[in-house]
Design a protein around this motif. Structure first.
Motif, PDB file in Angstrom:
ATOM      1  N   GLU A 218      15.079  -7.369  -7.655  1.00  0.00           N
ATOM      2  CA  GLU A 218      14.849  -6.172  -8.472  1.00  0.00           C
ATOM      3  C   GLU A 218      15.417  -6.393  -9.865  1.00  0.00           C
ATOM      4  O   GLU A 218      16.585  -6.757 -10.020  1.00  0.00           O
ATOM      5  CB  GLU A 218      15.504  -4.958  -7.813  1.00  0.00           C
ATOM      6  CG  GLU A 218      15.214  -3.652  -8.551  1.00  0.00           C
ATOM      7  CD  GLU A 218      15.745  -2.442  -7.806  1.00  0.00           C
ATOM      8  OE1 GLU A 218      16.181  -1.489  -8.487  1.00  0.00           O
ATOM      9  OE2 GLU A 218      15.725  -2.449  -6.557  1.00  0.00           O
ATOM     10  N   VAL A 219      14.583  -6.181 -10.879  1.00  0.00           N
ATOM     11  CA  VAL A 219      14.980  -6.412 -12.271  1.00  0.00           C
ATOM     12  C   VAL A 219      14.527  -5.226 -13.121  1.00  0.00           C
ATOM     13  O   VAL A 219      13.685  -4.423 -12.714  1.00  0.00           O
ATOM     14  CB  VAL A 219      14.366  -7.719 -12.826  1.00  0.00           C
ATOM     15  CG1 VAL A 219      14.947  -8.932 -12.118  1.00  0.00           C
ATOM     16  CG2 VAL A 219      12.848  -7.703 -12.678  1.00  0.00           C
ATOM     17  N   THR A 220      15.108  -5.139 -14.297  1.00  0.00           N
ATOM     18  CA  THR A 220      14.752  -4.108 -15.282  1.00  0.00           C
ATOM     19  C   THR A 220      14.149  -4.786 -16.508  1.00  0.00           C
ATOM     20  O   THR A 220      14.688  -5.783 -16.990  1.00  0.00           O
ATOM     21  CB  THR A 220      15.985  -3.289 -15.685  1.00  0.00           C
ATOM     22  OG1 THR A 220      16.557  -2.697 -14.525  1.00  0.00           O
ATOM     23  CG2 THR A 220      15.591  -2.193 -16.674  1.00  0.00           C
ATOM     24  N   GLY A 221      13.052  -4.247 -16.986  1.00  0.00           N
ATOM     25  CA  GLY A 221      12.372  -4.850 -18.123  1.00  0.00           C
ATOM     26  C   GLY A 221      11.777  -3.805 -19.049  1.00  0.00           C
ATOM     27  O   GLY A 221      11.862  -2.592 -18.792  1.00  0.00           O
ATOM     28  N   VAL A 222      11.179  -4.302 -20.121  1.00  0.00           N
ATOM     29  CA  VAL A 222      10.552  -3.454 -21.134  1.00  0.00           C
ATOM     30  C   VAL A 222       9.062  -3.794 -21.204  1.00  0.00           C
ATOM     31  O   VAL A 222       8.704  -4.983 -21.256  1.00  0.00           O
ATOM     32  CB  VAL A 222      11.207  -3.650 -22.515  1.00  0.00           C
ATOM     33  CG1 VAL A 222      10.511  -2.794 -23.568  1.00  0.00           C
ATOM     34  CG2 VAL A 222      12.689  -3.309 -22.445  1.00  0.00           C
TER      35      VAL A 222
ATOM     36  N   LEU B  16       5.620  -0.779  -6.488  1.00  0.00           N
ATOM     37  CA  LEU B  16       5.382  -0.085  -5.232  1.00  0.00           C
ATOM     38  C   LEU B  16       6.563  -0.271  -4.293  1.00  0.00           C
ATOM     39  O   LEU B  16       7.112  -1.357  -4.167  1.00  0.00           O
ATOM     40  CB  LEU B  16       4.096  -0.604  -4.577  1.00  0.00           C
ATOM     41  CG  LEU B  16       2.814  -0.478  -5.414  1.00  0.00           C
ATOM     42  CD1 LEU B  16       1.637  -1.041  -4.648  1.00  0.00           C
ATOM     43  CD2 LEU B  16       2.562   0.968  -5.815  1.00  0.00           C
ATOM     44  N   GLU B  17       6.910   0.810  -3.600  1.00  0.00           N
ATOM     45  CA  GLU B  17       7.982   0.757  -2.621  1.00  0.00           C
ATOM     46  C   GLU B  17       7.426   0.226  -1.299  1.00  0.00           C
ATOM     47  O   GLU B  17       6.325   0.568  -0.883  1.00  0.00           O
ATOM     48  CB  GLU B  17       8.586   2.150  -2.411  1.00  0.00           C
ATOM     49  CG  GLU B  17       9.283   2.708  -3.638  1.00  0.00           C
ATOM     50  CD  GLU B  17      10.544   1.924  -3.981  1.00  0.00           C
ATOM     51  OE1 GLU B  17      11.087   1.267  -3.071  1.00  0.00           O
ATOM     52  OE2 GLU B  17      10.972   1.976  -5.151  1.00  0.00           O
ATOM     53  N   GLY B  18       8.202  -0.618  -0.625  1.00  0.00           N
ATOM     54  CA  GLY B  18       7.780  -1.157   0.650  1.00  0.00           C
ATOM     55  C   GLY B  18       6.726  -2.236   0.528  1.00  0.00           C
ATOM     56  O   GLY B  18       6.036  -2.529   1.512  1.00  0.00           O
ATOM     57  N   GLN B  19       6.560  -2.808  -0.647  1.00  0.00           N
ATOM     58  CA  GLN B  19       5.585  -3.877  -0.834  1.00  0.00           C
ATOM     59  C   GLN B  19       6.065  -5.152  -0.145  1.00  0.00           C
ATOM     60  O   GLN B  19       7.220  -5.558  -0.279  1.00  0.00           O
ATOM     61  CB  GLN B  19       5.381  -4.143  -2.331  1.00  0.00           C
ATOM     62  CG  GLN B  19       4.369  -5.222  -2.647  1.00  0.00           C
ATOM     63  CD  GLN B  19       2.953  -4.807  -2.314  1.00  0.00           C
ATOM     64  OE1 GLN B  19       2.644  -3.623  -2.261  1.00  0.00           O
ATOM     65  NE2 GLN B  19       2.099  -5.779  -2.070  1.00  0.00           N
TER      66      GLN B  19
ATOM     67  N   HIS C 182       0.428  -5.891 -12.259  1.00  0.00           N
ATOM     68  CA  HIS C 182      -0.997  -5.614 -12.077  1.00  0.00           C
ATOM     69  C   HIS C 182      -1.235  -4.117 -11.906  1.00  0.00           C
ATOM     70  O   HIS C 182      -0.348  -3.365 -11.462  1.00  0.00           O
ATOM     71  CB  HIS C 182      -1.540  -6.387 -10.875  1.00  0.00           C
ATOM     72  CG  HIS C 182      -3.031  -6.456 -10.834  1.00  0.00           C
ATOM     73  ND1 HIS C 182      -3.794  -5.575 -10.097  1.00  0.00           N
ATOM     74  CD2 HIS C 182      -3.895  -7.292 -11.455  1.00  0.00           C
ATOM     75  CE1 HIS C 182      -5.074  -5.877 -10.261  1.00  0.00           C
ATOM     76  NE2 HIS C 182      -5.170  -6.919 -11.069  1.00  0.00           N
ATOM     77  N   ILE C 183      -2.454  -3.703 -12.274  1.00  0.00           N
ATOM     78  CA  ILE C 183      -2.787  -2.282 -12.213  1.00  0.00           C
ATOM     79  C   ILE C 183      -2.724  -1.749 -10.789  1.00  0.00           C
ATOM     80  O   ILE C 183      -2.454  -0.569 -10.563  1.00  0.00           O
ATOM     81  CB  ILE C 183      -4.190  -2.057 -12.833  1.00  0.00           C
ATOM     82  CG1 ILE C 183      -4.472  -0.570 -13.009  1.00  0.00           C
ATOM     83  CG2 ILE C 183      -5.272  -2.731 -12.000  1.00  0.00           C
ATOM     84  CD1 ILE C 183      -5.747  -0.295 -13.760  1.00  0.00           C
ATOM     85  N   SER C 184      -2.934  -2.634  -9.803  1.00  0.00           N
ATOM     86  CA  SER C 184      -2.878  -2.210  -8.404  1.00  0.00           C
ATOM     87  C   SER C 184      -1.453  -2.032  -7.910  1.00  0.00           C
ATOM     88  O   SER C 184      -1.240  -1.508  -6.808  1.00  0.00           O
ATOM     89  CB  SER C 184      -3.611  -3.230  -7.529  1.00  0.00           C
ATOM     90  OG  SER C 184      -2.983  -4.500  -7.613  1.00  0.00           O
ATOM     91  N   GLN C 185      -0.471  -2.470  -8.685  1.00  0.00           N
ATOM     92  CA  GLN C 185       0.936  -2.407  -8.282  1.00  0.00           C
ATOM     93  C   GLN C 185       1.702  -1.319  -9.024  1.00  0.00           C
ATOM     94  O   GLN C 185       2.929  -1.345  -9.054  1.00  0.00           O
ATOM     95  CB  GLN C 185       1.611  -3.767  -8.524  1.00  0.00           C
ATOM     96  CG  GLN C 185       0.951  -4.934  -7.823  1.00  0.00           C
ATOM     97  CD  GLN C 185       0.989  -4.791  -6.314  1.00  0.00           C
ATOM     98  OE1 GLN C 185       2.001  -4.358  -5.742  1.00  0.00           O
ATOM     99  NE2 GLN C 185      -0.099  -5.136  -5.653  1.00  0.00           N
ATOM    100  N   LEU C 186       0.994  -0.361  -9.616  1.00  0.00           N
ATOM    101  CA  LEU C 186       1.657   0.691 -10.392  1.00  0.00           C
ATOM    102  C   LEU C 186       2.047   1.887  -9.531  1.00  0.00           C
ATOM    103  O   LEU C 186       3.191   2.331  -9.536  1.00  0.00           O
ATOM    104  CB  LEU C 186       0.756   1.140 -11.547  1.00  0.00           C
ATOM    105  CG  LEU C 186       0.483   0.102 -12.637  1.00  0.00           C
ATOM    106  CD1 LEU C 186      -0.477   0.652 -13.677  1.00  0.00           C
ATOM    107  CD2 LEU C 186       1.785  -0.334 -13.300  1.00  0.00           C
ATOM    108  N   THR C 187       1.086   2.451  -8.799  1.00  0.00           N
ATOM    109  CA  THR C 187       1.354   3.644  -7.993  1.00  0.00           C
ATOM    110  C   THR C 187       0.305   3.769  -6.899  1.00  0.00           C
ATOM    111  O   THR C 187      -0.809   3.252  -7.030  1.00  0.00           O
ATOM    112  CB  THR C 187       1.356   4.906  -8.864  1.00  0.00           C
ATOM    113  OG1 THR C 187       1.633   6.046  -8.039  1.00  0.00           O
ATOM    114  CG2 THR C 187       0.024   5.099  -9.549  1.00  0.00           C
TER     115      THR C 187
END
Length: 336
Positions: free
Chosen positions: A162-166, A230-233, A188-193
């Motif tokens: 887990e990392v933090t970015g801009v 995404l959570e639980g990916q 990726h757009i599929s990994q947003l929500t």
């Protein structure tokens, strides 16, 4: 000849002589007047005009001929005083003058642009559009938090970290995030929500946003890193996962596969079937679909389903699936 006739003839001759003498006298007088005017004009250095030639008409029309001398120069100077409009302009505030001049110049340019040829106008508009695009691109640039000398190599990252970015930039297929590594990670757009179908990353993110993501895949040799929000990916090893997947060349139409729903959209769902790419199941190809229903009402993420291959596109690397068993496939035989 009688005396009366002789008297009449003498009277006519006398009248003719009198009229002739009067005409000659008038002509001589006019000639002397003309000579005198021309002489006066020559003395003051003025060329003769048509007014000098016809004195009678000038007198009848009320025309007055005036000759200017040195004394009349002062009167002309008094007549050359600035007009009222000129005085108002000179008394205006300099800022108001500048604003009026700029407004007039803008109006002149607008009128000129209306008359310019079509090709020139098209070329000018293209240059204006490109300039605006360049300004927009410059304004959208985000300052990176770290310099290139302070960055960490990709070998320091591992799947699941887990990392933090801009967010640096947005594209049609996702967003690039600076997490302090030697290259930006792709979100990726599929990994947003999973809450709704994302048509463009701008619906969720904006350049300059600070986000917390997890490393999904990392490849130091190819300088690539994939991220997820995404959570639980499920995080898998990229090399092992590539070896276990089914190539598209081995998938044929009507093949029966089992898969897991990974993402539900407004048009259907993406299903993980173990191939190189995820298959797409349109909501109308699901047997539970009814008119007016949303795909999320009869499909949910994590659900295992049985599907059949409807089409394979090796060029665009796409697999279209259906959850309804094709009717032309042979079914189980029933023995009576």
């Amino acid at each position: 000849m009688t005396g009366s006739s002789l008297l009449l003839a003498v009277s006519v001759l006398v009248c003719s002589a009198v009229s002739t003498a009067g005409f000659v006298a008038k002509s001589m007088a006019e000639s002397r007047s003309m000579s005198s005017r021309i002489q006066v004009a020559q003395e003051i250095g003025r060329p003769p005009t048509f007014l000098d030639e016809d004195d009678d008409e000038g007198e009848d029309a009320g025309v007055t001929v005036r000759f200017l001398d040195e004394d009349d120069d002062d009167e002309e100077d008094e007549d050359d005083k600035p007009s009222q409009g000129r005085q108002r302009w000179e008394n205006l505030n300099p800022k108001i003058k500048q604003r009026l001049v700029e407004r007039g110049q803008a109006r002149a340019i607008a009128n000129k642009n209306k008359r310019e040829p079509r090709d020139d106008k098209k070329r000018r508009m293209m240059m204006y559009f490109k300039e605006k695009q360049r300004e927009k691109k410059i304004a959208a640039r985000v300052e990176r938090p770290l310099g290139f000398d302070e960055r960490v190599p990709l070998t320091a990252f591992f799947p699941g970290m887990e990392v933090t970015g801009v967010v640096i930039s947005l594209t049609n297929f996702g967003a690039y995030v600076d997490v302090g590594s030697e290259c930006d990670g792709l979100l990726h757009i599929s990994q947003l929500t999973r809450e709704f179908f994302v048509e463009h990353p701008r619906q969720v993110l904006s350049p300059g946003d600070e986000v917390t993501v997890k490393v999904r895949l990392v490849d130091p040799e190819l300088k690539k890193m994939q991220l997820t929000m995404l959570e639980g990916q499920t995080i898998v090893d990229a090399e092992k996962d590539a070896e276990d997947r089914i190539p598209l060349s081995e998938i044929e139409v009507d093949d029966e596969l089992w898969g897991e729903l990974k993402r539900v959209t407004d048009f259907g769902a993406y299903i993980e079937v173990g191939a190189e790419v995820d298959g797409f199941l349109h909501y109308m190809d699901h047997p539970l679909w009814a008119d007016g229903m949303h795909p999320s009402e009869f499909m949910s993420v994590g659900e295992r389903v049985r599907v059949w291959v409807a089409d394979v596109d090796n060029t665009q690397r796409r697999v279209r699936l259906t959850a309804s068993r094709p009717q032309h496939l042979p079914g189980p035989r029933r023995e009576l």
